[in-house]
Scaffold this active site. Structure first.
Site, mmCIF file in Angstrom:
data_model
loop_
_atom_site.group_PDB
_atom_site.id
_atom_site.type_symbol
_atom_site.label_atom_id
_atom_site.label_comp_id
_atom_site.label_asym_id
_atom_site.label_seq_id
_atom_site.Cartn_x
_atom_site.Cartn_y
_atom_site.Cartn_z
ATOM 1 N N GLY A 1 0.605 -5.006 0.831
ATOM 2 C CA GLY A 1 -0.633 -5.034 0.054
ATOM 3 C C GLY A 1 -0.440 -5.650 -1.322
ATOM 4 O O GLY A 1 -1.392 -6.163 -1.912
ATOM 5 N N GLU B 1 4.864 -5.276 6.799
ATOM 6 C CA GLU B 1 4.161 -4.223 7.553
ATOM 7 C C GLU B 1 4.717 -4.066 8.957
ATOM 8 O O GLU B 1 4.714 -2.974 9.527
ATOM 9 C CB GLU B 1 2.657 -4.536 7.635
ATOM 10 C CG GLU B 1 1.904 -4.383 6.318
ATOM 11 C CD GLU B 1 1.887 -5.648 5.461
ATOM 12 O OE1 GLU B 1 2.686 -6.576 5.734
ATOM 13 O OE2 GLU B 1 1.075 -5.705 4.519
ATOM 14 N N ALA C 1 0.866 -1.178 0.000
ATOM 15 C CA ALA C 1 0.000 0.000 0.000
ATOM 16 C C ALA C 1 0.903 1.228 0.000
ATOM 17 O O ALA C 1 2.069 1.154 0.406
ATOM 18 C CB ALA C 1 -0.883 -0.007 1.230
ATOM 19 N N GLU D 1 -0.772 -9.248 -0.795
ATOM 20 C CA GLU D 1 -2.193 -9.493 -0.503
ATOM 21 C C GLU D 1 -3.050 -9.391 -1.771
ATOM 22 O O GLU D 1 -4.001 -10.149 -1.947
ATOM 23 C CB GLU D 1 -2.676 -8.495 0.563
ATOM 24 C CG GLU D 1 -2.002 -8.738 1.904
ATOM 25 C CD GLU D 1 -2.245 -7.623 2.896
ATOM 26 O OE1 GLU D 1 -1.899 -6.462 2.597
ATOM 27 O OE2 GLU D 1 -2.791 -7.903 3.971
HETATM 28 N N1 CO8 Z 1 4.530 3.208 -0.883
HETATM 29 C C1 CO8 Z 1 4.898 4.382 -1.441
HETATM 30 N N2 CO8 Z 1 5.996 4.519 -2.197
HETATM 31 C C2 CO8 Z 1 6.752 3.422 -2.401
HETATM 32 C C3 CO8 Z 1 6.434 2.170 -1.857
HETATM 33 C C4 CO8 Z 1 5.259 2.086 -1.062
HETATM 34 N N3 CO8 Z 1 4.836 0.918 -0.534
HETATM 35 N N4 CO8 Z 1 7.388 1.284 -2.217
HETATM 36 C C5 CO8 Z 1 8.267 1.969 -2.968
HETATM 37 N N5 CO8 Z 1 7.889 3.247 -3.081
HETATM 38 C C6 CO8 Z 1 8.582 4.335 -3.807
HETATM 39 C C7 CO8 Z 1 9.850 4.762 -3.090
HETATM 40 O O1 CO8 Z 1 9.555 5.653 -2.042
HETATM 41 C C8 CO8 Z 1 10.622 5.372 -4.229
HETATM 42 O O2 CO8 Z 1 10.110 6.662 -4.478
HETATM 43 P P1 CO8 Z 1 11.117 7.925 -4.683
HETATM 44 O O3 CO8 Z 1 11.871 7.583 -5.939
HETATM 45 O O4 CO8 Z 1 10.207 9.089 -4.812
HETATM 46 O O5 CO8 Z 1 12.001 7.947 -3.482
HETATM 47 C C9 CO8 Z 1 10.252 4.501 -5.430
HETATM 48 O O6 CO8 Z 1 9.029 3.848 -5.055
HETATM 49 C C10 CO8 Z 1 11.285 3.422 -5.701
HETATM 50 O O7 CO8 Z 1 11.495 2.691 -4.513
HETATM 51 P P2 CO8 Z 1 12.949 2.496 -3.857
HETATM 52 O O8 CO8 Z 1 13.873 3.611 -4.224
HETATM 53 O O9 CO8 Z 1 12.767 2.224 -2.397
HETATM 54 O O10 CO8 Z 1 13.424 1.173 -4.639
HETATM 55 P P3 CO8 Z 1 14.456 0.075 -4.110
HETATM 56 O O11 CO8 Z 1 14.746 -0.790 -5.274
HETATM 57 O O12 CO8 Z 1 15.604 0.714 -3.402
HETATM 58 O O13 CO8 Z 1 13.636 -0.771 -2.998
HETATM 59 C C11 CO8 Z 1 11.718 -1.929 -2.104
HETATM 60 C C12 CO8 Z 1 12.506 -1.511 -3.372
HETATM 61 C C13 CO8 Z 1 12.549 -2.928 -1.284
HETATM 62 C C14 CO8 Z 1 10.429 -2.582 -2.596
HETATM 63 C C15 CO8 Z 1 11.424 -0.673 -1.245
HETATM 64 O O14 CO8 Z 1 10.848 0.324 -2.088
HETATM 65 C C16 CO8 Z 1 10.473 -0.925 -0.115
HETATM 66 O O15 CO8 Z 1 10.874 -1.474 0.902
HETATM 67 N N6 CO8 Z 1 9.190 -0.502 -0.264
HETATM 68 C C17 CO8 Z 1 8.202 -0.603 0.791
HETATM 69 C C18 CO8 Z 1 7.728 -2.018 0.989
HETATM 70 C C19 CO8 Z 1 6.724 -2.087 2.112
HETATM 71 O O16 CO8 Z 1 7.025 -1.819 3.265
HETATM 72 N N7 CO8 Z 1 5.498 -2.458 1.779
HETATM 73 C C20 CO8 Z 1 4.408 -2.568 2.740
HETATM 74 C C21 CO8 Z 1 3.619 -1.293 2.756
HETATM 75 S S1 CO8 Z 1 2.384 -1.292 4.026
HETATM 76 C C22 CO8 Z 1 1.110 -2.205 3.365
HETATM 77 O O17 CO8 Z 1 1.162 -2.685 2.280
HETATM 78 C C23 CO8 Z 1 -0.094 -2.364 4.242
HETATM 79 C C24 CO8 Z 1 -1.254 -2.903 3.433
HETATM 80 C C25 CO8 Z 1 -2.481 -2.939 4.235
HETATM 81 C C26 CO8 Z 1 -3.174 -1.602 4.349
HETATM 82 C C27 CO8 Z 1 -4.572 -1.835 4.844
HETATM 83 C C28 CO8 Z 1 -5.154 -0.629 5.476
HETATM 84 C C29 CO8 Z 1 -6.532 -0.922 6.033
#
Ligand code: CO8
Length: 257
Positions: A108, A131, A65, A111
């Site tokens: 997400g 998460e 998400a 999921e």
């Molecule tokens: N949300 C927003 N932006 C994101 C996300 C995300 N989940 N993942 C990546 N991005 C963005 C980064 O911020 C980055 O943006 P910018 O260039 O502006 O800085 C761009 O995408 C590229 O990402 P990275 O530079 O981080 O790329 P890497 O290759 O270095 O890393 C990863 C890739 C490992 C995937 C890393 O981006 C990461 O760890 N992302 C987050 C993963 C995560 O924690 N996901 C879980 C999110 S929480 C969730 O899903 C909860 C769901 C349930 C909600 C229900 C509510 C009721």
């Protein structure tokens, strides 16, 4: 069909939906889930479509998400908006839906893949529920669907540690149906989708409904449900055609009737 967060491509009886928020590694937000539901609704209503494939980019199916959009939300906002509740509708769709996962399927994103009927993965796929690293927990069914898919041990491991599971382990654990080299994932998934789309649509929809029933009910009730549906399929022209074609040693020509 034109959307801001998705691309939809129809190839005869197969529809390909590609998540398209590359700037955020296809992170999910309310708009994406809403557009995905709109697209699925339209494809479901189109009698030509027999199977749908959902995919992302080579780097990410979806990285979760959208954390940046969620970060400042308050409890009343997420509660009143029922944030991501609309995602549940994806699992209630009736036509076969395959997730083709390359790269990251995290939070997400994992999921969302689990909301599909089956997952085909590229050998570079990485599944995870990270998460816990953000001080939260899965919120689109991860603690439930992942546990049903891979069992308690691996679900606890993934959700509590936030570690990622590679494609080979995901296939061994039962999360993934098939693994392909990343470069041929889409082609192979579309090939499987075409195989499904050539079948009788009432039969594939009844199969989907019956398999899903296994997750909702007791074995005895599930068997009873399957038997009723099996009996009902004899009301279709496709049952007559399928069985006649077998006897006549020819390919069946299903009419979805
Ligand atoms: N949300 C927003 N932006 C994101 C996300 C995300 N989940 N993942 C990546 N991005 C963005 C980064 O911020 C980055 O943006 P910018 O260039 O502006 O800085 C761009 O995408 C590229 O990402 P990275 O530079 O981080 O790329 P890497 O290759 O270095 O890393 C990863 C890739 C490992 C995937 C890393 O981006 C990461 O760890 N992302 C987050 C993963 C995560 O924690 N996901 C879980 C999110 S929480 C969730 O899903 C909860 C769901 C349930 C909600 C229900 C509510 C009721």
């Amino acid at each position: 069909m034109t959307f801001e967060t998705l691309l939809v491509d129809i190839q005869e009886r197969v529809a390909l939906i590609t998540l398209n928020r590359p700037q955020a590694l296809n992170a999910l937000n309310a708009q994406l889930i809403s557009e995905l539901n709109q697209a699925l609704g339209q494809l479901e209503a189109d009698p030509q479509i027999g199977c749908i494939v959902l995919t992302g980019s080579a780097k990410a199916f979806a990285a979760g998400a959208d954390i940046k959009e969620m970060a400042e939300l308050s409890y009343p906002q997420v509660y009143l908006d029922d944030l991501f509740a609309e995602a549940d509708r994806i699992a209630t769709r009736r036509k076969p839906l395959i997730a083709a996962v390359a790269g990251y399927a995290l939070g997400g994103g994992c999921e969302l893949a689990l909301l599909c009927d089956m997952i085909f993965a590229g050998d570079n796929a990485r599944f995870g529920q990270p998460e816990v690293n953000l001080g939260v927990l899965p919120g689109i069914g991860g603690t439930q669907r992942l546990t049903r898919a891979v069992g308690k041990a691996k679900a606890m491991d993934m959700c509590l540690t936030g570690r990622q599971m590679e494609a080979a382990e995901a296939e061994r654990a039962g999360l993934v149906a098939r693994v392909f080299p990343a470069e041929s994932l889409l082609e192979e998934t579309l090939k499987a989708a075409r195989v499904i789309a050539e079948k009788s649509l009432p039969a594939t929809m009844m199969i989907k409904e019956s398999v899903n029933r296994a997750f909702e009910t007791t074995l005895a009730e599930g068997i009873r449900f399957e038997r009723r549906v099996f009996h009902a399929v004899f009301a279709t022209a496709d049952q007559k055609e399928g069985m006649a074609a077998f006897s006549e040693k020819r390919k069946p020509e299903f009419t979805n009737r």
